[in-house]
Design a protein around this motif. Structure first.
Motif, PDB file in Angstrom:
ATOM      1  N   MET A  32       9.983 -13.488  14.922  1.00 52.92           N
ATOM      2  CA  MET A  32      10.988 -12.445  15.149  1.00 52.92           C
ATOM      3  C   MET A  32      11.212 -11.571  13.905  1.00 52.92           C
ATOM      4  N   THR A  33      10.144 -11.258  13.201  1.00 56.17           N
ATOM      5  CA  THR A  33      10.234 -10.348  12.060  1.00 56.17           C
ATOM      6  C   THR A  33      10.313  -8.914  12.581  1.00 56.17           C
ATOM      7  N   THR A  34      11.296  -8.153  12.117  1.00 58.06           N
ATOM      8  CA  THR A  34      11.491  -6.787  12.597  1.00 58.06           C
ATOM      9  C   THR A  34      10.597  -5.814  11.841  1.00 58.06           C
ATOM     10  N   GLY A  35      10.032  -4.873  12.573  1.00 54.95           N
ATOM     11  CA  GLY A  35       9.215  -3.840  11.955  1.00 54.95           C
ATOM     12  C   GLY A  35       9.208  -2.587  12.802  1.00 54.95           C
ATOM     13  N   TYR A  36       8.483  -1.577  12.331  1.00 59.75           N
ATOM     14  CA  TYR A  36       8.377  -0.306  13.053  1.00 59.75           C
ATOM     15  C   TYR A  36       6.917   0.125  13.115  1.00 59.75           C
ATOM     16  N   ILE A  77      -8.655  -1.334  12.157  1.00 57.59           N
ATOM     17  CA  ILE A  77      -8.784  -1.822  10.790  1.00 57.59           C
ATOM     18  C   ILE A  77      -7.516  -1.441  10.037  1.00 57.59           C
ATOM     19  N   SER A  78      -6.974  -2.392   9.311  1.00 58.68           N
ATOM     20  CA  SER A  78      -5.711  -2.152   8.602  1.00 58.68           C
ATOM     21  C   SER A  78      -5.767  -2.790   7.224  1.00 58.68           C
ATOM     22  N   PHE A  79      -4.785  -2.444   6.408  1.00 56.96           N
ATOM     23  CA  PHE A  79      -4.879  -2.741   4.977  1.00 56.96           C
ATOM     24  C   PHE A  79      -3.597  -3.362   4.420  1.00 56.96           C
ATOM     25  N   GLU A 107       5.111  -0.759   9.601  1.00 55.80           N
ATOM     26  CA  GLU A 107       6.124  -0.850   8.544  1.00 55.80           C
ATOM     27  C   GLU A 107       6.957  -2.119   8.685  1.00 55.80           C
ATOM     28  N   PHE A 108       7.068  -2.837   7.572  1.00 58.51           N
ATOM     29  CA  PHE A 108       7.987  -3.954   7.461  1.00 58.51           C
ATOM     30  C   PHE A 108       8.991  -3.654   6.341  1.00 58.51           C
ATOM     31  N   LYS A 109       9.901  -4.553   6.105  1.00 59.47           N
ATOM     32  CA  LYS A 109      10.985  -4.301   5.149  1.00 59.47           C
ATOM     33  C   LYS A 109      10.453  -3.980   3.758  1.00 59.47           C
ATOM     34  N   HIS A 110       9.470  -4.727   3.292  1.00 59.83           N
ATOM     35  CA  HIS A 110       8.994  -4.564   1.913  1.00 59.83           C
ATOM     36  C   HIS A 110       7.560  -4.029   1.835  1.00 59.83           C
ATOM     37  N   GLU A 111       7.027  -3.525   2.944  1.00 58.77           N
ATOM     38  CA  GLU A 111       5.628  -3.095   2.930  1.00 58.77           C
ATOM     39  C   GLU A 111       5.360  -2.191   4.122  1.00 58.77           C
ATOM     40  N   HIS A 112       4.493  -1.218   3.927  1.00 57.16           N
ATOM     41  CA  HIS A 112       3.927  -0.488   5.058  1.00 57.16           C
ATOM     42  C   HIS A 112       2.456  -0.215   4.756  1.00 57.16           C
ATOM     43  N   TYR A 113       1.652  -0.190   5.804  1.00 61.88           N
ATOM     44  CA  TYR A 113       0.216  -0.002   5.600  1.00 61.88           C
ATOM     45  C   TYR A 113      -0.382   0.727   6.806  1.00 61.88           C
ATOM     46  N   ASP A 165       0.616   8.980   9.768  1.00 64.24           N
ATOM     47  CA  ASP A 165      -0.088   8.466   8.595  1.00 64.24           C
ATOM     48  C   ASP A 165       0.823   8.597   7.382  1.00 64.24           C
ATOM     49  N   TYR A 166       1.286   7.457   6.864  1.00 59.00           N
ATOM     50  CA  TYR A 166       2.176   7.460   5.699  1.00 59.00           C
ATOM     51  C   TYR A 166       1.504   6.813   4.487  1.00 59.00           C
ATOM     52  N   ARG A 167       0.211   6.986   4.348  1.00 61.04           N
ATOM     53  CA  ARG A 167      -0.476   6.378   3.214  1.00 61.04           C
ATOM     54  C   ARG A 167      -0.047   6.991   1.881  1.00 61.04           C
TER      55      ARG A 167
END
Length: 215
Positions: free
Chosen positions: A143-147, A78-80, A57-63, A152-154
């Motif tokens: 230094m981009t913050t994410g989680y 593999i990621s999307f 997860e990033f500020k404007h996107e999660h995959y 599974d949060y698709r």
């Protein structure tokens, strides 16, 4: 009366899941890579079982990040993430020894120095991941913050409020090469754990076959 109703009631058809794209995989499903020479040996013609599905997860996107394991210890990720060509990101997690064998550590350390404008070249082409490595990488993220969520949060949104359970926070650093087709992804967690992934983007059809668990 209820007996006769149940006896003659129409049976509801059993819903069977179908797989048409790797982003539909679930834990326990099986996927097989093609025999394309664009793939490294760790992936080519390999059959893997999905062992985890995580969320980045990033500020404007999660995959989703799908983790597959074959007959050996090597894991394939593999990621999307969103991209104009709708390509899939294939990644391998590097050990410290593999990082040292691929890159000069002095040059590699510049990735973590402000303003985050490192340029990185591999020091050898004699390694198992030659097909995944670009001739040169240019830094994109600093230094981009994410989680990182082991969930599974698709089809849902990761926790958004302070009183909800969050994933592991990380600092993200990335580099791109070969016109954005190759990459290095680095996740540094709060406890100092560091994951370095060697990544490249390929069409989804590099995964030649998909099987539902138990099918």
């Amino acid at each position: 009366m209820s007996f006769f109703k149940s006896l003659f009631a129409k049976k509801q058809p059993v819903t069977t899941r179908k797989l048409s794209h790797p982003n539909e995989l679930q834990i326990g499903d099986i996927f097989t890579f093609s025999d394309s020479f664009a793939l490294p040996q760790a992936m080519r013609k390999q059959q893997l079982e999905v062992t985890e599905i995580n969320t980045i997860e990033f500020k404007h996107e999660h995959y989703a990040q799908v983790v597959g394991q074959g007959s050996g210890a090597q894991l394939v990720y593999i990621s999307f993430p969103k991209n104009p060509q709708r390509l899939v990101k294939f990644s391998l997690l590097l050990t410290r020894q593999e990082v040292e064998s691929l890159f000069d550590l002095g040059d590699f350390s510049e990735i973590f120095e402000p303003p985050g404008s490192a340029r990185l070249k591999p020091i050898t082409s004699q390694h198992d991941y030659a097909d995944m490595v670009a001739p040169e990488y240019i830094q994109q993220d600093f230094m981009t913050t994410g989680y990182f969520h082991q969930e599974d949060y698709r089809v849902s949104t990761p926790p958004q409020f302070a009183d909800e359970k969050h994933g592991r926070e990380f600092e993200y650093y990335s580099l791109e090469g070969s016109q954005g087709q190759r990459g290095i992804d680095i996740f540094i967690y709060e406890n100092g754990d560091t994951d370095v992934y060697l990544s490249f983007f390929r069409p989804a059809n590099e995964i030649a076959e998909l099987w539902i668990k138990g099918a």
